[in-house]
Design an enzyme around this catalytic site. Structure first.
Site, PDB file in Angstrom:
ATOM      1  N   SER A 180     -14.813  81.419-111.712  1.00 28.22           N
ATOM      2  CA  SER A 180     -16.246  81.384-111.365  1.00 28.22           C
ATOM      3  C   SER A 180     -16.493  81.335-109.872  1.00 28.22           C
ATOM      4  O   SER A 180     -16.044  80.416-109.197  1.00 28.22           O
ATOM      5  CB  SER A 180     -16.901  80.116-111.936  1.00 28.22           C
ATOM      6  OG  SER A 180     -16.972  80.164-113.311  1.00 28.22           O
ATOM      7  N   HIS A 233     -19.027  86.547-113.095  1.00 23.77           N
ATOM      8  CA  HIS A 233     -17.813  87.241-113.514  1.00 23.77           C
ATOM      9  C   HIS A 233     -18.114  88.741-113.583  1.00 23.77           C
ATOM     10  O   HIS A 233     -18.802  89.211-114.486  1.00 23.77           O
ATOM     11  CB  HIS A 233     -17.337  86.735-114.875  1.00 23.77           C
ATOM     12  CG  HIS A 233     -16.819  85.327-114.816  1.00 23.77           C
ATOM     13  ND1 HIS A 233     -15.482  85.037-114.639  1.00 23.77           N
ATOM     14  CD2 HIS A 233     -17.449  84.154-114.871  1.00 23.77           C
ATOM     15  CE1 HIS A 233     -15.335  83.722-114.619  1.00 23.77           C
ATOM     16  NE2 HIS A 233     -16.507  83.164-114.751  1.00 23.77           N
ATOM     17  N   HIS A 241     -14.016  84.180-121.644  1.00 25.12           N
ATOM     18  CA  HIS A 241     -13.886  82.796-122.105  1.00 25.12           C
ATOM     19  C   HIS A 241     -14.119  82.722-123.622  1.00 25.12           C
ATOM     20  O   HIS A 241     -14.920  83.485-124.160  1.00 25.12           O
ATOM     21  CB  HIS A 241     -14.927  81.897-121.444  1.00 25.12           C
ATOM     22  CG  HIS A 241     -14.906  81.934-119.953  1.00 25.12           C
ATOM     23  ND1 HIS A 241     -15.509  82.932-119.231  1.00 25.12           N
ATOM     24  CD2 HIS A 241     -14.362  81.088-119.052  1.00 25.12           C
ATOM     25  CE1 HIS A 241     -15.344  82.699-117.942  1.00 25.12           C
ATOM     26  NE2 HIS A 241     -14.632  81.594-117.798  1.00 25.12           N
ATOM     27  N   TYR A 248     -15.815  80.512-124.988  1.00 29.41           N
ATOM     28  CA  TYR A 248     -17.208  80.103-125.238  1.00 29.41           C
ATOM     29  C   TYR A 248     -18.176  81.278-125.279  1.00 29.41           C
ATOM     30  O   TYR A 248     -19.325  81.128-125.682  1.00 29.41           O
ATOM     31  CB  TYR A 248     -17.669  79.036-124.223  1.00 29.41           C
ATOM     32  CG  TYR A 248     -17.720  79.463-122.771  1.00 29.41           C
ATOM     33  CD1 TYR A 248     -18.635  80.414-122.324  1.00 29.41           C
ATOM     34  CD2 TYR A 248     -16.872  78.894-121.841  1.00 29.41           C
ATOM     35  CE1 TYR A 248     -18.692  80.795-120.995  1.00 29.41           C
ATOM     36  CE2 TYR A 248     -16.918  79.264-120.505  1.00 29.41           C
ATOM     37  CZ  TYR A 248     -17.836  80.208-120.094  1.00 29.41           C
ATOM     38  OH  TYR A 248     -17.883  80.590-118.777  1.00 29.41           O
ATOM     39  N   GLU A 249     -17.723  82.446-124.864  1.00 28.49           N
ATOM     40  CA  GLU A 249     -18.570  83.636-124.990  1.00 28.49           C
ATOM     41  C   GLU A 249     -18.510  84.194-126.410  1.00 28.49           C
ATOM     42  O   GLU A 249     -19.156  85.202-126.711  1.00 28.49           O
ATOM     43  CB  GLU A 249     -18.102  84.708-123.998  1.00 28.49           C
ATOM     44  CG  GLU A 249     -18.299  84.312-122.543  1.00 28.49           C
ATOM     45  CD  GLU A 249     -17.587  85.269-121.598  1.00 28.49           C
ATOM     46  OE1 GLU A 249     -18.025  86.423-121.500  1.00 28.49           O
ATOM     47  OE2 GLU A 249     -16.594  84.860-120.977  1.00 28.49           O
ATOM     48  N   ALA A 283     -12.726  77.203-111.800  1.00 28.26           N
ATOM     49  CA  ALA A 283     -13.551  76.084-111.354  1.00 28.26           C
ATOM     50  C   ALA A 283     -13.388  74.995-112.397  1.00 28.26           C
ATOM     51  O   ALA A 283     -13.320  75.293-113.596  1.00 28.26           O
ATOM     52  CB  ALA A 283     -15.000  76.525-111.257  1.00 28.26           C
ATOM     53  N   MET A 329     -13.000  75.102-118.791  1.00 32.58           N
ATOM     54  CA  MET A 329     -13.195  75.893-120.022  1.00 32.58           C
ATOM     55  C   MET A 329     -12.447  77.223-120.000  1.00 32.58           C
ATOM     56  O   MET A 329     -12.828  78.161-120.702  1.00 32.58           O
ATOM     57  CB  MET A 329     -14.690  76.177-120.212  1.00 32.58           C
ATOM     58  CG  MET A 329     -15.581  74.957-120.143  1.00 32.58           C
ATOM     59  SD  MET A 329     -17.312  75.462-120.185  1.00 32.58           S
ATOM     60  CE  MET A 329     -18.140  73.938-119.722  1.00 32.58           C
ATOM     61  N   SER A 330     -11.401  77.328-119.223  1.00 29.03           N
ATOM     62  CA  SER A 330     -10.706  78.618-119.136  1.00 29.03           C
ATOM     63  C   SER A 330      -9.195  78.401-118.982  1.00 29.03           C
ATOM     64  O   SER A 330      -8.680  77.337-119.305  1.00 29.03           O
ATOM     65  CB  SER A 330     -11.248  79.411-117.936  1.00 29.03           C
ATOM     66  OG  SER A 330     -10.896  78.783-116.730  1.00 29.03           O
ATOM     67  N   ASN A 371     -17.089  69.790-109.056  1.00 28.98           N
ATOM     68  CA  ASN A 371     -18.001  68.669-109.346  1.00 28.98           C
ATOM     69  C   ASN A 371     -17.184  67.517-109.903  1.00 28.98           C
ATOM     70  O   ASN A 371     -16.080  67.719-110.392  1.00 28.98           O
ATOM     71  CB  ASN A 371     -19.047  69.105-110.393  1.00 28.98           C
ATOM     72  CG  ASN A 371     -18.394  69.660-111.651  1.00 28.98           C
ATOM     73  OD1 ASN A 371     -17.997  70.831-111.695  1.00 28.98           O
ATOM     74  ND2 ASN A 371     -18.252  68.823-112.660  1.00 28.98           N
ATOM     75  N   HIS A 407     -24.358  75.059-113.967  1.00 29.83           N
ATOM     76  CA  HIS A 407     -23.531  76.176-113.496  1.00 29.83           C
ATOM     77  C   HIS A 407     -23.813  76.486-112.021  1.00 29.83           C
ATOM     78  O   HIS A 407     -22.917  76.913-111.288  1.00 29.83           O
ATOM     79  CB  HIS A 407     -23.807  77.405-114.375  1.00 29.83           C
ATOM     80  CG  HIS A 407     -22.818  78.516-114.222  1.00 29.83           C
ATOM     81  ND1 HIS A 407     -21.451  78.301-114.279  1.00 29.83           N
ATOM     82  CD2 HIS A 407     -22.969  79.836-114.002  1.00 29.83           C
ATOM     83  CE1 HIS A 407     -20.820  79.459-114.104  1.00 29.83           C
ATOM     84  NE2 HIS A 407     -21.725  80.405-113.931  1.00 29.83           N
TER      85      HIS A 407
END
Ligand code: HPA
Length: 278
Positions: free
Chosen positions: A35, A66, A88, A90-91, A118, A216-217, A240, A253
């Protein structure tokens, strides 16, 4: 259902033909940009650029930040493929699909895989904007890129995971960071499927289980790469503090993208040197 080997071969063929036409070298190293970490592909020499849309069977990314391009050429003199735009789970993709490009690159001859991402900092001594070299990961979710009837060229059915992130590459990355004067933390990446950020209770659980960062990746690609015999390295940009670690703070995001953009210069410097030193 497993993705048929022919699909991988067809994608690889289109890339190979494109490289030949453009006079670009066959990549030996692949770099997956996370990201907001794009940019490196623009400085490649002898570059051939492929839009994911033009590659048959290639899963298409939908996450903001992306782009969905594969750039092959020379980065710091090395034959490199840069993937800007990762897929990902989550997509809505399976882990097998998220690792699709890695396996295509394996067929093309890539033997070194560098993953970037990230991530949220879980280790309280880490800070947003810092980089973390991934030493290991934890994935407790059911899906796996190794699941199903996988073609034998992609590795054994029960792949060893005792050193996913190659020690040789980790030592090299640490040396490159020292030479560039960049602080590089080390830690364990805890995979969360998302797309929702974690709850504070989940982050407490991640911490007690040994995670230093959460994201998440990366793990699907790392597993597929290691299974296929690639040397794998991963570096996280800590964008973060993870949920609940800073009071009265909502995660989004935009914050992730902004902090990644701030760290992008040193990240790019590190990656340039790292790829050049391989
Ligand atoms: N959690 C999960 N994924 C992330 C985070 C986070 O806090 N930050 C960037 N990617």
């Amino acid at each position: 259902m497993a993705i048929p080997l022919n699909w991988y071969k067809e994608t690889a063929l289109v890339i190979r033909e494109g490289l030949e036409k453009a006079g670009s070298p066959i990549p030996r190293v692949a770099l997956v940009l996370g990201s907001g970490l794009g940019g490196l592909e623009e400085e490649m020499e002898q570059a051939a650029v492929f839009s994911y849309e033009d590659l048959p069977h290639m899963p298409q990314p939908s996450a903001l930040g992306h782009a969905g391009t594969l750039t092959c050429g020379r980065l710091s003199g090395r034959e490199t493929a840069v993937l800007s735009g990762r897929i990902h789970a989550y997509e809505g993709y399976t882990m097998e699909e998220t690792a699709y490009a890695v396996r295509v690159l394996l067929l093309l001859g890539v033997r070194t895989l560098i993953l970037t991402n990230a991530a949220g900092a879980v280790n309280p001594s880490f800070h947003p904007g810092e980089l973390m070299l991934v030493t290991d990961h934890i994935k407790l979710t059911a899906d796996s890129p190794a699941r199903g009837k996988l073609p034998a060229v992609f590795g054994p059915m029960f792949p060893d995971m005792s050193q996913v992130y190659a020690l040789r590459l980790r030592e090299l990355a640490l040396r490159c960071a020292r030479e560039e004067g960049i602080a590089l933390r080390e830690g364990c990446y805890f995979y969360m499927p998302g797309p929702q950020y974690e709850t504070p209770a989940e982050i407490r659980a991640v911490r007690s289980l040994g995670g230093d960062a959460v994201g998440m990746s990366t793990v699907a690609e790392a597993i597929a790469g290691a299974q296929g015999g690639m040397e794998v390295a991963a570096i996280s940009c800590l964008t973060n503090m993870a949920a609940g670690m800073v009071t009265e703070h909502t995660l989004g995001h935009e914050e992730v993208r902004q902090t990644a953009a701030l760290a992008a210069d040193s990240f790019r410097r590190l990656l340039r040197r790292f790829v050049g030193s391989l």
